[in-house]
Structures are given as structure tokens and as C-alpha cells.
Design a protein around this motif. Structure first.
Motif, PDB file in Angstrom:
ATOM      1  N   ALA A  56       0.860  -1.176   0.000  1.00  0.00           N
ATOM      2  CA  ALA A  56       0.000   0.000   0.000  1.00  0.00           C
ATOM      3  C   ALA A  56       0.904   1.236   0.000  1.00  0.00           C
ATOM      4  O   ALA A  56       0.798   2.105   0.851  1.00  0.00           O
ATOM      5  N   ALA A  57       1.831   1.293  -0.957  1.00  0.00           N
ATOM      6  CA  ALA A  57       2.802   2.376  -1.028  1.00  0.00           C
ATOM      7  C   ALA A  57       2.181   3.583  -1.731  1.00  0.00           C
ATOM      8  O   ALA A  57       1.695   3.475  -2.852  1.00  0.00           O
ATOM      9  N   VAL A  58       2.210   4.712  -1.070  1.00  0.00           N
ATOM     10  CA  VAL A  58       1.655   5.938  -1.632  1.00  0.00           C
ATOM     11  C   VAL A  58       2.705   6.578  -2.528  1.00  0.00           C
ATOM     12  O   VAL A  58       3.828   6.846  -2.095  1.00  0.00           O
ATOM     13  N   VAL A  59       2.343   6.806  -3.790  1.00  0.00           N
ATOM     14  CA  VAL A  59       3.244   7.345  -4.803  1.00  0.00           C
ATOM     15  C   VAL A  59       2.716   8.723  -5.224  1.00  0.00           C
ATOM     16  O   VAL A  59       1.562   8.841  -5.640  1.00  0.00           O
ATOM     17  N   VAL A  60       3.552   9.742  -5.100  1.00  0.00           N
ATOM     18  CA  VAL A  60       3.160  11.102  -5.475  1.00  0.00           C
ATOM     19  C   VAL A  60       4.053  11.550  -6.629  1.00  0.00           C
ATOM     20  O   VAL A  60       5.278  11.518  -6.523  1.00  0.00           O
ATOM     21  N   SER A  61       3.432  11.946  -7.713  1.00  0.00           N
ATOM     22  CA  SER A  61       4.164  12.376  -8.915  1.00  0.00           C
ATOM     23  C   SER A  61       3.696  13.742  -9.370  1.00  0.00           C
ATOM     24  O   SER A  61       2.553  14.126  -9.137  1.00  0.00           O
ATOM     25  N   GLU A  62       4.588  14.444 -10.023  1.00  0.00           N
ATOM     26  CA  GLU A  62       4.252  15.672 -10.755  1.00  0.00           C
ATOM     27  C   GLU A  62       4.659  15.409 -12.186  1.00  0.00           C
ATOM     28  O   GLU A  62       5.852  15.372 -12.499  1.00  0.00           O
ATOM     29  N   GLY A  63       3.711  15.167 -13.028  1.00  0.00           N
ATOM     30  CA  GLY A  63       4.017  14.755 -14.394  1.00  0.00           C
ATOM     31  C   GLY A  63       4.710  13.412 -14.346  1.00  0.00           C
ATOM     32  O   GLY A  63       4.221  12.476 -13.728  1.00  0.00           O
ATOM     33  N   ASP A  64       5.907  13.320 -14.948  1.00  0.00           N
ATOM     34  CA  ASP A  64       6.675  12.083 -14.940  1.00  0.00           C
ATOM     35  C   ASP A  64       7.652  12.002 -13.774  1.00  0.00           C
ATOM     36  O   ASP A  64       8.364  11.011 -13.639  1.00  0.00           O
ATOM     37  N   ARG A  65       7.692  13.002 -12.933  1.00  0.00           N
ATOM     38  CA  ARG A  65       8.676  13.074 -11.847  1.00  0.00           C
ATOM     39  C   ARG A  65       8.086  12.570 -10.531  1.00  0.00           C
ATOM     40  O   ARG A  65       7.043  13.031 -10.077  1.00  0.00           O
ATOM     41  N   LEU A  66       8.781  11.615  -9.904  1.00  0.00           N
ATOM     42  CA  LEU A  66       8.397  11.125  -8.583  1.00  0.00           C
ATOM     43  C   LEU A  66       8.836  12.157  -7.552  1.00  0.00           C
ATOM     44  O   LEU A  66      10.015  12.495  -7.462  1.00  0.00           O
ATOM     45  N   VAL A  67       7.883  12.695  -6.780  1.00  0.00           N
ATOM     46  CA  VAL A  67       8.217  13.711  -5.785  1.00  0.00           C
ATOM     47  C   VAL A  67       7.927  13.242  -4.358  1.00  0.00           C
ATOM     48  O   VAL A  67       8.273  13.917  -3.394  1.00  0.00           O
TER      49      VAL A  67
END
Length: 115
Positions: A56-67
Motif C-alpha cells: 500500500a505504497a503511496v506514490v506522489v508524482s508531478e508529471g513524470d517526476r516522482l516527488v
């Protein structure tokens, strides 16, 4: 400015696809080696494979960039006297005492300026 998108990764394959950007994020965030994919992906393959845990890993991206990344797992637990519940735990924790690997400094990862 691009709005961040948030999703939950639920498979090891999804996290494996993030390996390069996860490494970059961990370096930029200044976290220790136990927050890196080099530590957590093998941990998942060894300890997550027992079927008791679900990613249950929360993944936050801005466009193609992992932030941002919050590496979590969920698992069922029985609280005495037999009350079942589900809980979220840091990925890298919760092994049996005999197999414990003692992951340290587990935390959310965030790119500078995205805390």
C-alpha cells in the motif's frame, strides 16, 4: 505548475518500475539506505511473499517526476481476545523476532520543496 497526482502501488512490479526515480528521490531527500529500493525491494520479495502483507505504497508524482513515496504495507492482525483489524505498517518492519532485520529511519520520502 503541475498538480501532483497520488496513487497507491499495490504490487512489487509497480515499485520495481519506480526503482530509478525512487533512487533519485531517496538521494535528494537525504534518507538513509533503508529507505532505498536496494533495501526495501528485496525485503518485500522475502517478507512480503508470505501473503500476510499487501503493498500500500503511496506514490506522489508531478508529471513524470516522482516527488514523494510513502512505502507502506497493510496486514491483518488479531488483537486479543480475537478481534481482527487491519493496520498499516512501514515497509521494512514486522518480521518475526527470529528473522528481524531492524530497518532504521523509515520515513516518507519527499523531494526538496515538496515536503
Amino acid at each position: 505548475m503541475i498538480s501532483p497526482s497520488i496513487r497507491v502501488a499495490t504490487t512489487g512490479a509497480e515499485l520495481e518500475q519506480l526503482r530509478a526515480s525512487w533512487n533519485e528521490l531517496a538521494g535528494a531527500a537525504g534518507t538513509g539506505p533503508m529507505s532505498s529500493p536496494a533495501w526495501l525491494l528485496p525485503w518485500w520479495r522475502i517478507y512480503g511473499a508470505d501473503g500476510a502483507r499487501r503493498l500500500a505504497a503511496v506514490v506522489v508524482s508531478e508529471g513524470d517526476r516522482l516527488v514523494g513515496l510513502v512505502p507502506l504495507v497493510r496486514r491483518g492482525h488479531w488483537y486479543r481476545p480475537g478481534l481482527p483489524y487491519r493496520r498499516l505498517e512501514w515497509m521494512g518492519t514486522g518480521e518475526d523476532v527470529a528473522e528481524e532485520v531492524c530497518s532504521e529511519y523509515l520515513c516518507p520520502l519527499s523531494a526538496p520543496g515538496h515536503e
